[in-house]
Design a protein around this motif. Structure first.
Motif, PDB file in Angstrom:
ATOM      1  N   VAL A 277       0.843  -1.204   0.000  1.00  9.90           N
ATOM      2  CA  VAL A 277       0.000   0.000   0.000  1.00  9.90           C
ATOM      3  C   VAL A 277       0.877   1.253   0.000  1.00  9.90           C
ATOM      4  CG1 VAL A 277      -1.719   1.312   1.299  1.00  9.90           C
ATOM      5  CG2 VAL A 277      -1.952  -1.161   1.084  1.00  9.90           C
ATOM      6  N   THR A 278       1.966   1.225   0.755  1.00 11.39           N
ATOM      7  CA  THR A 278       2.892   2.365   0.774  1.00 11.39           C
ATOM      8  C   THR A 278       3.487   2.606  -0.612  1.00 11.39           C
ATOM      9  OG1 THR A 278       3.466   2.047   3.100  1.00 11.39           O
ATOM     10  CG2 THR A 278       5.050   3.245   1.742  1.00 11.39           C
ATOM     11  N   LEU A 279       3.878   1.531  -1.298  1.00  9.91           N
ATOM     12  CA  LEU A 279       4.468   1.681  -2.621  1.00  9.91           C
ATOM     13  C   LEU A 279       3.436   2.129  -3.652  1.00  9.91           C
ATOM     14  CD1 LEU A 279       6.884  -1.387  -2.636  1.00  9.91           C
ATOM     15  CD2 LEU A 279       7.511   1.042  -2.592  1.00  9.91           C
ATOM     16  N   LEU A 280       2.200   1.681  -3.509  1.00 12.40           N
ATOM     17  CA  LEU A 280       1.145   2.178  -4.393  1.00 12.40           C
ATOM     18  C   LEU A 280       0.896   3.665  -4.131  1.00 12.40           C
ATOM     19  CD1 LEU A 280      -1.315  -0.839  -4.373  1.00 12.40           C
ATOM     20  CD2 LEU A 280      -0.293   0.199  -6.409  1.00 12.40           C
ATOM     21  N   ASP A 281       0.948   4.064  -2.860  1.00  9.42           N
ATOM     22  CA  ASP A 281       0.869   5.494  -2.510  1.00  9.42           C
ATOM     23  C   ASP A 281       1.959   6.281  -3.231  1.00  9.42           C
ATOM     24  OD1 ASP A 281      -1.309   5.558  -0.857  1.00  9.42           O
ATOM     25  OD2 ASP A 281      -0.177   5.539   1.015  1.00  9.42           O
ATOM     26  N   LEU A 282       3.181   5.779  -3.145  1.00  8.84           N
ATOM     27  CA  LEU A 282       4.306   6.461  -3.773  1.00  8.84           C
ATOM     28  C   LEU A 282       4.146   6.513  -5.288  1.00  8.84           C
ATOM     29  CD1 LEU A 282       7.246   4.995  -1.670  1.00  8.84           C
ATOM     30  CD2 LEU A 282       6.636   7.404  -1.838  1.00  8.84           C
ATOM     31  N   PHE A 283       3.705   5.410  -5.867  1.00  8.63           N
ATOM     32  CA  PHE A 283       3.484   5.373  -7.309  1.00  8.63           C
ATOM     33  C   PHE A 283       2.475   6.438  -7.732  1.00  8.63           C
ATOM     34  CE2 PHE A 283       0.681   3.667 -10.702  1.00  8.63           C
ATOM     35  CZ  PHE A 283       1.572   3.768 -11.760  1.00  8.63           C
ATOM     36  N   LEU A 284       1.361   6.529  -7.009  1.00  5.85           N
ATOM     37  CA  LEU A 284       0.318   7.489  -7.368  1.00  5.85           C
ATOM     38  C   LEU A 284       0.782   8.924  -7.126  1.00  5.85           C
ATOM     39  CD1 LEU A 284      -2.758   5.568  -5.945  1.00  5.85           C
ATOM     40  CD2 LEU A 284      -2.177   5.906  -8.352  1.00  5.85           C
ATOM     41  N   THR A 285       1.553   9.134  -6.065  1.00  5.67           N
ATOM     42  CA  THR A 285       2.087  10.474  -5.803  1.00  5.67           C
ATOM     43  C   THR A 285       3.031  10.902  -6.909  1.00  5.67           C
ATOM     44  OG1 THR A 285       1.888  10.166  -3.405  1.00  5.67           O
ATOM     45  CG2 THR A 285       3.421  11.863  -4.169  1.00  5.67           C
ATOM     46  N   ARG A 286       3.933  10.014  -7.304  1.00  5.70           N
ATOM     47  CA  ARG A 286       4.877  10.325  -8.365  1.00  5.70           C
ATOM     48  C   ARG A 286       4.155  10.471  -9.713  1.00  5.70           C
ATOM     49  NH1 ARG A 286      10.243   9.318  -7.136  1.00  5.70           N
ATOM     50  NH2 ARG A 286      10.814   8.391  -9.153  1.00  5.70           N
ATOM     51  N   LEU A 287       3.096   9.688  -9.895  1.00  6.32           N
ATOM     52  CA  LEU A 287       2.315   9.762 -11.129  1.00  6.32           C
ATOM     53  C   LEU A 287       1.610  11.116 -11.232  1.00  6.32           C
ATOM     54  CD1 LEU A 287       1.262   8.300 -13.640  1.00  6.32           C
ATOM     55  CD2 LEU A 287      -0.528   7.277 -12.207  1.00  6.32           C
ATOM     56  N   ALA A 288       0.957  11.540 -10.136  1.00  2.00           N
ATOM     57  CA  ALA A 288       0.270  12.833 -10.152  1.00  2.00           C
ATOM     58  C   ALA A 288       1.262  13.975 -10.353  1.00  2.00           C
ATOM     59  CB  ALA A 288      -0.507  13.015  -8.854  1.00  2.00           C
ATOM     60  N   ARG A 289       2.426  13.860  -9.716  1.00  3.37           N
ATOM     61  CA  ARG A 289       3.434  14.911  -9.856  1.00  3.37           C
ATOM     62  C   ARG A 289       3.950  14.990 -11.295  1.00  3.37           C
ATOM     63  NH1 ARG A 289       7.522  13.426  -6.000  1.00  3.37           N
ATOM     64  NH2 ARG A 289       6.002  14.069  -4.428  1.00  3.37           N
ATOM     65  N   ALA A 290       3.954  13.862 -11.994  1.00  4.19           N
ATOM     66  CA  ALA A 290       4.424  13.856 -13.381  1.00  4.19           C
ATOM     67  C   ALA A 290       3.539  14.724 -14.268  1.00  4.19           C
ATOM     68  CB  ALA A 290       4.463  12.424 -13.912  1.00  4.19           C
ATOM     69  N   GLY A 291       2.238  14.784 -13.966  1.00  6.41           N
ATOM     70  CA  GLY A 291       1.342  15.616 -14.754  1.00  6.41           C
ATOM     71  C   GLY A 291       1.557  17.097 -14.532  1.00  6.41           C
TER      72      GLY A 291
END
Length: 363
Positions: A277-291
């Protein structure tokens, strides 16, 4: 505490911060402390704050060694073989007192909080050592883990500071401390480590492989980087990237393997559900920041930058992914708190995220 009992202030698989030779990457905080000491304005209580794992405890132990050794001006480092450093590392220095969550022999687990008896022992340390004179230092790690009675007892110590005594409070979440405690301390606020400092610290701890990726994924926290390294976090993160690379088709076999691994039993080294869950959090945070800012550099996994550029090409997509991060991870952890099946929770999270991907991906 027995020699083989876990230590609440140590990251599993890593050496205790008292064994670190120096605090890296916090020159401004060190300079502020040394300037106060040099001007004979050394406050009786210092509150060391910042994100978890950035080196707060390492700095506190470096300050402690420097203070108890009589400290040469301008540098917290001590000469090799310094007797004070050896005693501090062995926890045998009589002028030092450490307050931390203890180990409960009955349950075989670390206690959930620092209790009032722990702070009373600190009071006893200052009273008993007062007759000997000289500098005495206490470390509280972490102060935001005190219960209410312990916090009130510590406040009394801060209101009537012992002569020659100095208290170093480490806090991951200083807002949880009583305002009256914070107001009686001088704060040293630490920031996440820069990538080059992270690489240097990890190398010193023997972590040389994938150091750049660990640095990128841990957000400048050595503690988090070590936790990820110890639980094969980079391998799991690569699995997440590989899964989302299959969108819009969505490979359910990959998703099921990722979810089922979350149901494994938690150990002293970590909780597989929490890791995913922590890594999915990080993935989504980095994904949103990419936009908003563009694809991440450096990548935390091969293909990450290209995937994020495709799934989150603009600010509208960034808002959607950020909203999903806030909602889904909270729901997953709430479900786990009431003992719902961890594998099912992660699978549900992955399925819902997969539904968002095709709608916002770049054609």
């Amino acid at each position: 505490m027995s020699d083989d009992a876990p230590e609440s202030d140590r990251v599993p698989g890593a050496p205790h911060p008292r064994h670190a030779e120096a605090a890296v990457g916090h020159d401004h905080a060190i300079a502020d402390f040394l300037a106060a000491a040099g001007a004979q304005r050394l406050h009786h209580a210092w509150l060391i704050t910042g994100p978890r794992g950035v080196g707060k405890a390492t700095l506190a132990w470096a300050m402690t060694r420097w203070l108890l050794s009589g400290g040469a001006p301008g540098d917290l480092r001590l000469p090799p073989g310094d007797p004070v450093a050896r005693r501090v590392a062995a926890l045998s220095e009589p002028r030092l007192h450490l307050v931390r969550r203890g180990f409960d022999q009955k349950t075989g687990r670390l206690k959930a909080e620092i209790g009032v008896d722990d702070i009373r022992a600190l009071l006893g340390f200052f009273h008993m050592s007062a007759a000997e004179g000289g500098r005495r230092v206490a470390i509280v790690d972490a102060a935001d883990q005190m219960n209410g009675a312990a916090a009130n007892a510590l406040l009394k110590v801060l209101e009537e500071p012992p002569e020659g005594g100095l208290i170093l409070l480490i806090a991951h979440q200083p807002a949880r401390l009583l305002p009256t405690i914070r107001s009686r301390c001088r704060e040293l606020r630490l920031s996440p480590l820069a990538p080059e400092d992270m690489t240097a610290v990890l190398a010193g701890l023997g972590v040389t492989e994938d150091a750049e990726a660990l640095s990128a994924l841990s957000g400048g926290s050595v503690g988090e980087a070590l936790r990820l390294a110890g639980q094969e976090g980079l391998k799991v993160y690569r699995q997440i990237i590989e899964l989302f690379e299959t969108l819009p088709r969505f490979d359910r076999m990959k998703a099921r393997a990722l979810a089922e691994a979350a149901g494994a039993r938690a150990t002293a080294d970590g909780d597989p559900f929490d890791l995913r869950v922590t890594l999915l959090d990080l993935f989504l945070t980095r994904l949103a920041r990419a936009g908003l800012l563009g694809a991440p550099v450096p990548e935390a996994a091969p293909g990450e930058a290209a995937l994020m550029a495709r799934l989150c090409p603009d600010t509208d997509a960034a808002r959607v992914w950020a909203g999903a991060q806030a909602d889904l991870s909270a729901r997953a952890r709430s479900g786990r708190a009431v003992n719902l099946d961890p594998a099912a929770l992660v699978m549900d999270m992955l399925t819902q995220l997969a539904g968002l991907g095709p709608a916002h991906a770049k054609a």
